[in-house]
Write a protein that holds these residues in place. Structure first.
Motif, mmCIF file in Angstrom:
data_model
loop_
_atom_site.group_PDB
_atom_site.id
_atom_site.type_symbol
_atom_site.label_atom_id
_atom_site.label_comp_id
_atom_site.label_asym_id
_atom_site.label_seq_id
_atom_site.Cartn_x
_atom_site.Cartn_y
_atom_site.Cartn_z
ATOM 1 N N ARG A 199 63.226 54.456 57.393
ATOM 2 C CA ARG A 199 61.926 53.712 57.714
ATOM 3 C C ARG A 199 61.131 53.712 56.409
ATOM 4 O O ARG A 199 60.352 52.902 55.831
ATOM 5 N N ALA A 200 61.209 55.010 55.838
ATOM 6 C CA ALA A 200 60.274 55.136 54.671
ATOM 7 C C ALA A 200 60.863 54.141 53.526
ATOM 8 O O ALA A 200 60.004 53.501 52.747
ATOM 9 N N SER A 201 62.023 54.179 53.215
ATOM 10 C CA SER A 201 62.719 53.153 52.488
ATOM 11 C C SER A 201 62.271 51.803 52.712
ATOM 12 O O SER A 201 62.360 50.810 51.781
ATOM 13 N N GLU A 202 62.205 51.495 54.047
ATOM 14 C CA GLU A 202 62.020 50.095 54.339
ATOM 15 C C GLU A 202 60.550 49.665 53.699
ATOM 16 O O GLU A 202 60.568 48.233 53.354
ATOM 17 N N TYR A 203 59.620 50.419 53.549
ATOM 18 C CA TYR A 203 58.020 50.207 53.189
ATOM 19 C C TYR A 203 58.189 49.637 51.753
ATOM 20 O O TYR A 203 57.534 49.182 51.322
ATOM 21 N N ARG A 204 59.306 49.886 51.107
ATOM 22 C CA ARG A 204 59.314 49.591 49.605
ATOM 23 C C ARG A 204 60.385 48.583 49.421
ATOM 24 O O ARG A 204 60.754 48.036 48.467
ATOM 25 N N ASP A 205 61.295 48.290 50.271
ATOM 26 C CA ASP A 205 62.596 47.396 50.410
ATOM 27 C C ASP A 205 62.318 45.868 50.956
ATOM 28 O O ASP A 205 61.765 46.112 52.139
ATOM 29 N N PRO A 206 62.634 45.010 50.351
ATOM 30 C CA PRO A 206 62.482 43.675 51.008
ATOM 31 C C PRO A 206 63.031 43.478 52.152
ATOM 32 O O PRO A 206 62.912 42.678 53.084
ATOM 33 N N GLU A 207 64.348 44.343 52.324
ATOM 34 C CA GLU A 207 65.263 44.187 53.537
ATOM 35 C C GLU A 207 64.245 44.755 54.721
ATOM 36 O O GLU A 207 63.681 45.527 54.828
ATOM 37 N N THR A 208 64.452 44.164 55.798
ATOM 38 C CA THR A 208 63.936 44.330 57.075
ATOM 39 C C THR A 208 64.678 45.307 58.167
ATOM 40 O O THR A 208 65.938 45.751 57.669
ATOM 41 N N GLY A 209 63.838 45.805 58.955
ATOM 42 C CA GLY A 209 64.491 46.740 59.720
ATOM 43 C C GLY A 209 65.480 46.307 60.571
ATOM 44 O O GLY A 209 66.466 46.856 60.983
ATOM 45 N N ALA A 210 65.458 44.954 60.879
ATOM 46 C CA ALA A 210 66.541 44.263 61.816
ATOM 47 C C ALA A 210 67.935 44.327 60.880
ATOM 48 O O ALA A 210 68.863 44.567 61.483
ATOM 49 N N HIS A 211 67.633 44.301 59.671
ATOM 50 C CA HIS A 211 68.958 44.420 58.872
ATOM 51 C C HIS A 211 69.484 45.871 59.002
ATOM 52 O O HIS A 211 70.869 45.969 59.243
ATOM 53 N N ILE A 212 68.772 46.894 59.025
ATOM 54 C CA ILE A 212 69.044 47.998 59.367
ATOM 55 C C ILE A 212 69.945 48.489 60.537
ATOM 56 O O ILE A 212 70.949 48.910 60.537
ATOM 57 N N LEU A 213 69.453 47.772 61.458
ATOM 58 C CA LEU A 213 70.215 47.604 63.099
ATOM 59 C C LEU A 213 71.347 47.081 62.842
ATOM 60 O O LEU A 213 72.577 47.543 63.642
ATOM 61 N N ARG A 214 71.275 45.821 62.333
ATOM 62 C CA ARG A 214 72.646 44.924 62.632
ATOM 63 C C ARG A 214 73.877 45.702 61.790
ATOM 64 O O ARG A 214 74.854 45.742 62.118
ATOM 65 N N MET A 215 73.293 46.072 60.442
ATOM 66 C CA MET A 215 74.559 46.770 59.895
ATOM 67 C C MET A 215 75.020 48.037 60.329
ATOM 68 O O MET A 215 76.120 48.159 60.215
ATOM 69 N N ALA A 216 74.209 48.564 61.056
ATOM 70 C CA ALA A 216 74.499 49.849 61.747
ATOM 71 C C ALA A 216 75.502 49.421 62.894
ATOM 72 O O ALA A 216 76.564 50.092 63.112
ATOM 73 N N HIS A 217 75.271 48.346 63.613
ATOM 74 C CA HIS A 217 76.098 48.076 64.748
ATOM 75 C C HIS A 217 77.413 47.349 64.255
ATOM 76 O O HIS A 217 78.428 47.706 64.889
ATOM 77 N N TYR A 218 77.257 46.649 63.154
ATOM 78 C CA TYR A 218 78.559 46.042 62.590
ATOM 79 C C TYR A 218 79.410 47.223 62.076
ATOM 80 O O TYR A 218 80.500 47.088 62.182
#
Length: 354
Positions: free
Chosen positions: A158-177
């Motif tokens: 979550r800390a990295s998300e604050y600086r990264d244009p990638e969204t939290g949904a990206h984190i969830l999707r790629m983890a599930h993939y």
């Protein structure tokens, strides 16, 4: 405690039951035939089995052999026999008998042996209970540690998300993939779960990437790209010192998910199966979701266009087995995409390369 007595002679059952009745906290269950005794023992808890060797329908040796469970973990078995044959004793011991009594029964010896065997049973049961309790406590402690590890991973992600244009949904999707690929590859369930939990940390090193590079809307220069690529090593350096297995796996993923199967990736140019499997899995999941997601510098690719990109780069950028594993679960991929869709990020036809 339940003592089961099996003897085809009624008077022997009465005699042994009365003797055992002198012991505190013990009750007897008696049978004059082996088969009903076997059925009862295989469906009820018992603490000591006293069995006659010579019986008409099924002898004591066969009854012991047909008892369920590992002989090393069963309650004790006391065989009563008039035979002095050493071979009979050997066979009885092999089948799981614990001790012998020779007919005619000596009352003092009978009580002493049954008392000793019941004390042994109590001690064994107490140790088993203690072992189960300890196993449960270890499982609870391990689960708590894993929860703490996962909490740490999600906070860092979550800390990295604050600086990264990638969204939290990206984190969830790629983890599930990633978990989908691991499952299709046949990895053990715990490894699948570990990869799922550690994958969100793949880009944590971007906390060390300057904003003017991380947030730049256009293409990066060669110099800027060199700085951007440092995030793989930075992420590894952040995580590598942890003693937590989950964070160690996250460190490996952070370091290796930008390596390419043909050896042209970064940061170390590792090739083929020398790249950690978790890194090869996350590479496919991460790139696939990046392609199908809108960014400030690009439109979202269609699912089919991203699928073709994986196929075109299988064996060069990606491990072919990981690509095949993801595409083999195409319906599940669509389900994950739909479940964690970014608001307003409809896919558009791909224009050119990634």
């Amino acid at each position: 405690m339940n003592v089961v007595i099996v003897d085809d002679t009624h008077i022997n059952l009465v005699l042994m039951s009365r003797l055992i009745g002198k012991l505190d906290g013990v009750q007897t269950v008696t049978f004059q035939a082996a088969q009903p005794a076997l059925d009862w023992c295989n469906s009820h808890p018992w603490d000591l089995l006293i069995i006659d060797y010579m019986m008409p329908d099924m002898d004591g040796l066969e009854l012991i052999a047909r008892l369920q469970g590992d002989p090393r973990e069963r309650p004790p078995v006391l065989m009563v026999t008039a035979s002095m044959d050493v071979e009979v004793r050997h066979r009885a011991l092999e089948n799981g008998a614990s001790d012998f009594l020779i007919k005619p029964i000596d009352k003092v010896e009978f009580l002493a042996r049954t008392r000793n065997m019941l004390q042994l049973r109590r001690a064994t049961a107490s140790l088993q209970h203690r072992a189960r309790w300890l196993a449960d406590e270890v499982a609870k402690a391990t689960a708590e540690l894993r929860d703490r590890e996962q909490e740490t991973i999600m906070l860092l992600a979550r800390a990295s998300e604050y600086r990264d244009p990638e969204t939290g949904a990206h984190i969830l999707r790629m983890a599930h993939y990633s978990r989908l690929i691991a499952e299709e590859l046949g990895l053990p369930p715990q490894e699948q779960e570990d990869i799922f939990n550690a994958a969100p940390m793949h880009d944590v090193g971007k906390v060390g990437t300057p904003d003017q590079i991380l947030l730049k809307p256009g293409r990066l220069t060669d110099e800027e790209m060199a700085v951007m690529r440092q995030h793989a090593q930075i992420g590894y350096d952040i995580l590598k010192s942890s003693q937590a297995p989950m964070l160690q796996l996250a460190a490996t993923i952070a370091l290796t998910h930008h390596e390419r199967y043909d050896g042209t990736g970064y940061p170390n140019g590792v090739q083929g199966d020398a790249i950690a499997l978790a890194g090869r899995i996350v590479a496919v999941a991460d790139v696939f979701d990046a392609l199908t997601s809108r960014r400030p510098y690009k439109r979202a690719w269609t699912m089919d266009a991203a699928r073709q990109y994986l196929l075109d780069n299988s064996g060069s950028h990606f491990d072919p087995r990981c690509v095949a594993a993801l595409l083999a679960r195409w319906d599940d991929v669509h389900a994950i995409r739909a479940r964690y869709e970014d608001p307003g990020h409809a896919a558009e036809p791909a224009a050119g390369g990634a």
